[in-house]
Design an enzyme around this catalytic site. Structure first.
Site, PDB file in Angstrom:
ATOM      1  N   SER A  97     -16.648   3.170-102.497  1.00 14.68           N
ATOM      2  CA  SER A  97     -15.300   3.454-102.989  1.00 14.68           C
ATOM      3  C   SER A  97     -15.165   4.948-103.225  1.00 14.68           C
ATOM      4  O   SER A  97     -16.114   5.603-103.679  1.00 14.68           O
ATOM      5  CB  SER A  97     -15.043   2.720-104.311  1.00 14.68           C
ATOM      6  OG  SER A  97     -13.839   3.172-104.918  1.00 14.68           O
ATOM      7  N   TYR A 150     -17.119   0.634-112.666  1.00 17.55           N
ATOM      8  CA  TYR A 150     -16.977   0.291-111.241  1.00 17.55           C
ATOM      9  C   TYR A 150     -17.471   1.419-110.350  1.00 17.55           C
ATOM     10  O   TYR A 150     -18.288   1.215-109.446  1.00 17.55           O
ATOM     11  CB  TYR A 150     -15.504  -0.016-110.959  1.00 17.55           C
ATOM     12  CG  TYR A 150     -15.171  -0.315-109.515  1.00 17.55           C
ATOM     13  CD1 TYR A 150     -15.301  -1.603-109.001  1.00 17.55           C
ATOM     14  CD2 TYR A 150     -14.706   0.688-108.662  1.00 17.55           C
ATOM     15  CE1 TYR A 150     -14.981  -1.882-107.676  1.00 17.55           C
ATOM     16  CE2 TYR A 150     -14.388   0.420-107.342  1.00 17.55           C
ATOM     17  CZ  TYR A 150     -14.530  -0.873-106.854  1.00 17.55           C
ATOM     18  OH  TYR A 150     -14.219  -1.142-105.536  1.00 17.55           O
TER      19      TYR A 150
END
Length: 252
Positions: free
Chosen positions: A142, A157
Site C-alpha cells: 500500500s 495498517y
C-alpha cells in the site's frame, strides 16, 4: 500452460489481477474467504474469454489451514492442468480499516498482523515447494506505507504493509538462487470494496482524492490488476526486489 495463484480474487484488485493474468494465457487458481459469489463471478469472466480458473476457499488469517490448502492446490493443478507445480503467486488478500493511533486496539492490530503479514509470509512458505524455478511472487502492499501516501488513521495498517515490503526484498534475495523474482505493488486509493465499501458509503471523499492525484482521478482495480499481470509476465523478467507505487501520482 502457466498457472498463477491469486489470493482474494472475489472483487477489486485481486479479481482484476486474476482476469488480466488469464487474458495473457495463464490458468488461474483464485481464492476467496467470505465472498464466494464474487469468486465464482471471476471464474465465469475468465471462462467466458476461453480461460481456465478454479476458485478455492482460503482464510489467510488462519495459517493452520495452509497445509490443507496446499493439498487442494495440488489436486486442482493435477485435475485442470496436469501439473504438480505453478508459476506465479499474487499475495493480494487482505482487509482495510482506519483507526487513529490512540484508538487502535490490540485486537485490530493483531488482525492486521495475522491477515496482512503473517498470512502472506507463511502462505508463501507453504506453497514454495510447488513454485517453479524462475517463477514470480507479487505482494500487494500500500502507498500508505510510503511518504506519498501518509495520511492520518493508518499507523497500524501502513506499518504492517511496510513490513510486507521489507519481506519482499528478503524473499527476492533468498529466492534468487532459484531464479524466482519477488516484487511488491503499492496501490494508492483504489475503488474497491475495502473498508466495508468505503467508496460507496462515502462518495463525497472521491473528489478530494482525485484532486490530490496527479492524473486527476481515483484508481480503478484494472489500473493495478493490469500492472500485476505485466509484472509476473515475461515483460517483468528483469525486475526483482522492487516496491512499485501504482497510484496515478498521489500527492505528487
Amino acid at each position: 500452460m502457466r498457472v498463477s495463484i491469486v489470493t482474494g480474487a472475489g472483487s477489486g484488485i485481486g479479481q482484476s489481477a486474476a482476469i488480466q493474468i488469464a487474458k495473457r494465457g495463464e490458468g488461474v487458481i483464485l481464492t476467496y474467504n467470505a465472498n464466494r459469489a464474487g469468486a465464482l463471478d471471476t471464474v465465469s469472466a475468465i471462462e467466458k474469454d476461453g480461460g481456465t480458473a478454479v476458485a478455492l476457499p482460503l482464510d489467510v488469517g488462519r495459517s493452520e489451514t495452509f497445509p490443507a490448502f496446499r493439498e487442494a492446490v495440488v489436486a486442482a493443478l493435477r485435475e485442470n492442468w496436469q501439473r504438480d507445480s505453478f508459476d506465479h503467486l499474487v499475495n493480494n488478500a487482505g482487509f482495510g480499516a482506519t483507526a487513529m493511533f490512540q484508538d487502535t486496539t490490540e485486537e485490530l492490530f493483531d488482525r492486521f498482523m495475522r491477515v496482512l503479514f503473517k498470512g502472506p509470509y507463511f502462505l508463501t512458505q507453504t506453497l514454495l515447494p510447488l513454485l517453479v524455478d524462475g517463477g514470480a511472487v507479487v505482494n500487494v502492499t500500500s502507498n500508505s506505507a510510503l511518504t506519498s501516501g501518509l495520511e492520518p488513521g493508518y499507523s497500524a495498517y501502513a506499518s504492517i504493509k511496510g513490513g510486507l515490503t521489507v519481506l519482499t526484498r528478503y524473499l527476492a534475495k533468498e529466492l534468487s538462487t532459484r531464479g524466482i523474482r519477488v516484487n511488491s505493488v503499492a496501490p494508492g486509493a483504489t475503488r474497491t470494496r475495502i473498508s466495508d465499501n468505503a467508496f460507496e458509503r462515502f462518495p463525497e471523499v472521491i473528489p478530494a482524492i482525485a484532486a490530490k492525484t496527479a492524473l486527476g482521478r481515483v484508481g480503478e482495480p484494472d489500473d493495478i490488476g493490469m500492472f500485476i499481470a505485466t509484472l509476473v509476465s515475461e515483460e517483468g523478467r528483469w525486475i526483482t526486489a522492487q516496491n512499485i507505487e501504482v497510484s496515478g501520482g498521489y500527492n505528487l
